[in-house]
Design a protein around this motif. Structure first.
Motif, PDB file in Angstrom:
ATOM      1  N   VAL A 168     -11.668 -24.466  31.865  1.00 56.24           N
ATOM      2  CA  VAL A 168     -12.770 -23.698  31.287  1.00 56.24           C
ATOM      3  C   VAL A 168     -13.606 -24.599  30.386  1.00 56.24           C
ATOM      4  N   ARG A 169     -14.933 -24.497  30.532  1.00 60.11           N
ATOM      5  CA  ARG A 169     -15.846 -25.216  29.643  1.00 60.11           C
ATOM      6  C   ARG A 169     -16.937 -24.272  29.157  1.00 60.11           C
ATOM      7  N   THR A 170     -17.357 -24.498  27.923  1.00 57.07           N
ATOM      8  CA  THR A 170     -18.431 -23.698  27.353  1.00 57.07           C
ATOM      9  C   THR A 170     -19.482 -24.624  26.754  1.00 57.07           C
ATOM     10  N   VAL A 171     -20.608 -24.045  26.344  1.00 52.96           N
ATOM     11  CA  VAL A 171     -21.706 -24.844  25.806  1.00 52.96           C
ATOM     12  C   VAL A 171     -21.991 -24.521  24.340  1.00 52.96           C
ATOM     13  N   SER A 172     -21.182 -23.654  23.736  1.00 54.50           N
ATOM     14  CA  SER A 172     -21.492 -23.181  22.387  1.00 54.50           C
ATOM     15  C   SER A 172     -21.435 -24.288  21.353  1.00 54.50           C
ATOM     16  N   LYS A 173     -20.619 -25.323  21.568  1.00 56.72           N
ATOM     17  CA  LYS A 173     -20.490 -26.384  20.574  1.00 56.72           C
ATOM     18  C   LYS A 173     -21.614 -27.415  20.650  1.00 56.72           C
ATOM     19  N   HIS A 174     -22.277 -27.518  21.808  1.00 64.96           N
ATOM     20  CA  HIS A 174     -23.308 -28.554  21.893  1.00 64.96           C
ATOM     21  C   HIS A 174     -24.703 -28.029  22.228  1.00 64.96           C
ATOM     22  N   LEU A 175     -24.797 -26.762  22.675  1.00 64.60           N
ATOM     23  CA  LEU A 175     -26.116 -26.203  22.970  1.00 64.60           C
ATOM     24  C   LEU A 175     -26.477 -25.022  22.086  1.00 64.60           C
ATOM     25  N   GLY A 176     -25.481 -24.305  21.549  1.00 67.07           N
ATOM     26  CA  GLY A 176     -25.801 -23.186  20.665  1.00 67.07           C
ATOM     27  C   GLY A 176     -24.678 -22.175  20.605  1.00 67.07           C
ATOM     28  N   VAL A 177     -24.324 -21.772  19.397  1.00 69.80           N
ATOM     29  CA  VAL A 177     -23.200 -20.860  19.226  1.00 69.80           C
ATOM     30  C   VAL A 177     -23.499 -19.469  19.790  1.00 69.80           C
ATOM     31  N   ASP A 178     -24.762 -19.144  20.026  1.00 71.35           N
ATOM     32  CA  ASP A 178     -25.119 -17.829  20.542  1.00 71.35           C
ATOM     33  C   ASP A 178     -25.158 -17.794  22.070  1.00 71.35           C
ATOM     34  N   GLN A 180     -28.057 -17.187  31.888  1.00 65.66           N
ATOM     35  CA  GLN A 180     -27.823 -18.286  32.824  1.00 65.66           C
ATOM     36  C   GLN A 180     -29.058 -19.184  32.953  1.00 65.66           C
ATOM     37  N   GLU A 181     -30.238 -18.600  33.051  1.00 68.74           N
ATOM     38  CA  GLU A 181     -31.452 -19.402  33.168  1.00 68.74           C
ATOM     39  C   GLU A 181     -31.691 -20.221  31.906  1.00 68.74           C
ATOM     40  N   THR A 182     -31.373 -19.648  30.752  1.00 71.54           N
ATOM     41  CA  THR A 182     -31.522 -20.386  29.498  1.00 71.54           C
ATOM     42  C   THR A 182     -30.619 -21.606  29.486  1.00 71.54           C
ATOM     43  N   VAL A 183     -29.357 -21.434  29.892  1.00 73.73           N
ATOM     44  CA  VAL A 183     -28.409 -22.549  29.925  1.00 73.73           C
ATOM     45  C   VAL A 183     -28.852 -23.596  30.942  1.00 73.73           C
ATOM     46  N   ALA A 184     -29.294 -23.154  32.104  1.00 75.10           N
ATOM     47  CA  ALA A 184     -29.707 -24.099  33.147  1.00 75.10           C
ATOM     48  C   ALA A 184     -30.866 -24.972  32.671  1.00 75.10           C
ATOM     49  N   ARG A 185     -31.822 -24.382  31.978  1.00 76.97           N
ATOM     50  CA  ARG A 185     -32.963 -25.162  31.470  1.00 76.97           C
ATOM     51  C   ARG A 185     -32.499 -26.212  30.469  1.00 76.97           C
ATOM     52  N   LEU A 186     -31.581 -25.829  29.590  1.00 80.62           N
ATOM     53  CA  LEU A 186     -31.096 -26.770  28.591  1.00 80.62           C
ATOM     54  C   LEU A 186     -30.317 -27.913  29.237  1.00 80.62           C
ATOM     55  N   LEU A 187     -29.529 -27.608  30.257  1.00 84.16           N
ATOM     56  CA  LEU A 187     -28.713 -28.632  30.897  1.00 84.16           C
ATOM     57  C   LEU A 187     -29.550 -29.652  31.667  1.00 84.16           C
ATOM     58  N   THR A 188     -30.792 -29.314  31.980  1.00 78.83           N
ATOM     59  CA  THR A 188     -31.647 -30.245  32.729  1.00 78.83           C
ATOM     60  C   THR A 188     -32.747 -30.851  31.858  1.00 78.83           C
TER      61      THR A 188
END
Length: 439
Positions: free
Chosen positions: A281-291, A323-331
């Protein structure tokens, strides 16, 4: 005793409900002792078996725990009511929360505009672009990517996996010390925790083997950035753990790689060791945003089917807006550079604090992640002493099962100059504690 705690009822369910209300209302605090079975039975004029059944139900639901001769007490993280971290006192620096530095988090840019959804997303729960990004993220570190799905945060994912794989009363191997929310979640699901000691390389093979021999049906571990100790799997430790697990192929192995991008450690996941039952399992809260309550899950086919089946019956899918918000940040290349600076800063700050403490004769642990674990004799004395000097750190009791006392310091926002001041104050507090308690 029953009157003091307002425990009432003439049936097992009634007694259990009375205790649950008292815990939820704050009348019974974490650690409070419940009356012995026979004493409460006499006071309520019921059979001891009725009270014992009530206590068993409360244990299975994570509201109370039994401590042998210590009797039955309210759990440190009861599964009723609201258990929030202690409020940070005014005028002190918060180093207790385990949160990233906001200066290294990007501004969130949800997609706009968002049109109405014609019906349900259950038929297509995952955004194709984000699924491909997730596969690339896992594959980069050797995690198999044949079966990938999403969840609403890492802990949500772990909770769903445990609840679909295990039944109340089953045992789970957990890190000790470990992530306090997980230590609350496991008993809340009616499961039993078996502590596994950790060192600077994560779970120790000897302790894991003992837990497996005790009959655990699942294990939850952190391959790096372990909270609160900061351990990470070396290649040798990963292989040793995989060797132990090979004798127990029915055990489900869950890896929580929650701070993969900013842990400051390489990746040697158990997921790459060819285990029959596994989940990473991986999450993005620690490097992209806690929300950003989103997590990616790679796993074996059976685990995927069970996770997807349970999600289909509950939330159905993770919001496509999210999901779209995360995808934009990852690219986003600017975001990628910001994340890189964050990882470097966290490593520098963690190392600076450990070094400053060491110069004052204070041993501390923190090989990766955002926290430093400092063994102490008296947690309360250290927490209160540092509070009087303007620092707010976390007592280790929330993270421990059987491991020794310590405090956890979140170093993510602590600059090297701040680290020197904190270490100096820490040494003074320890000196005062030793003078008061005699060593």
């Amino acid at each position: 005793m029953a009157a003091q705690y307002a425990i009432r009822g003439t049936t097992a369910k009634g007694i259990a409900a009375s205790v649950e209300r008292a815990v939820a209302d704050g009348g019974l605090r974490p650690g409070a002792a419940l009356p012995p079975v026979r004493r409460l039975a006499e006071e309520l004029d019921v059979s001891p078996g009725t009270v014992a059944t009530a206590y068993k139900e409360l244990r299975q639901r994570g509201i109370v725990v039994t401590k042998g001769r210590g009797g039955t007490v309210v759990a440190q993280g009861p599964s009723v009511g609201s258990r929030r971290p202690p409020r940070v006192p005014e005028g002190v620096r918060d180093l207790a929360g385990g949160h990233p530095d906001p200066a290294f988090l990007p501004s969130l840019r949800p997609p706009s505009p968002v049109g109405p959804v014609p019906g349900s997303r259950r038929a297509s729960p995952r955004l194709a672009s984000l699924e491909e990004l997730s596969r690339a993220w896992f594959a980069r570190d050797g995690v198999p990517v044949e079966h990938v799905t999403f969840a609403q945060g890492a802990l949500d994912c772990v909770g769903r996996l445990l609840s679909t794989e295990l039944k109340p009363g089953d045992s789970v191997a957990v890190e000790d010390p470990g992530f306090h929310h997980l230590l609350d979640l496991v008993p809340a699901l009616g499961l039993r925790m078996v502590p596994v000691a950790v060192d600077d390389e994560g779970m120790t093979p000897e302790a894991l083997r003992a837990a497996l021999r005790a009959g655990v049906r699942a294990m939850v571990c952190s391959p790096r950035g372990q909270n609160p100790v900061g351990g990470w799997f070396s290649r040798e430790r990963r292989d040793a753990l995989a060797g132990v697990l090979s004798d127990f192929p029915e055990v489900v192995v869950i890896e929580d790689d929650h701070n993969a991008e900013v842990s400051g450690a390489p990746s040697f996941p158990l997921a790459a060791a060819g285990l029959p039952r596994w989940a990473h399992v991986r999450t993005v809260s620690k490097h992209l945003g806690v929300d950003l309550r989103w997590a990616a899950l790679a796993c074996d086919a059976t685990t995927l089917a069970r996770h997807e089946g349970r999600m289909l019956l509950t939330s159905g899918w993770v919001s496509h807006v999210l999901q779209e918000t995360v995808a934009r940040l990852l690219t986003d290349e600017d975001v990628a550079r910001l994340v890189g600076r964050a990882q470097d800063a966290y490593a520098e700050r963690r190392g600076a604090l450990i070094g400053e403490l060491a110069r004052r004769g204070i041993a501390a642990r923190g090989e990766s992640g955002m926290n430093v674990w400092v063994p102490v004799r008296d947690e309360s004395a250290v927490v209160n002493g540092l509070r009087s000097r303007g620092w707010w750190v976390a007592a280790g009791a929330r993270f421990r099962i059987a491991s020794p006392t310590a405090v956890r310091i979140t170093s993510a926002t602590l600059t090297p100059s701040d680290a020197a001041r904190l270490a100096s104050d820490f040494a003074d507090v320890l000196g005062e504690s030793e003078a008061l308690y005699g060593g």
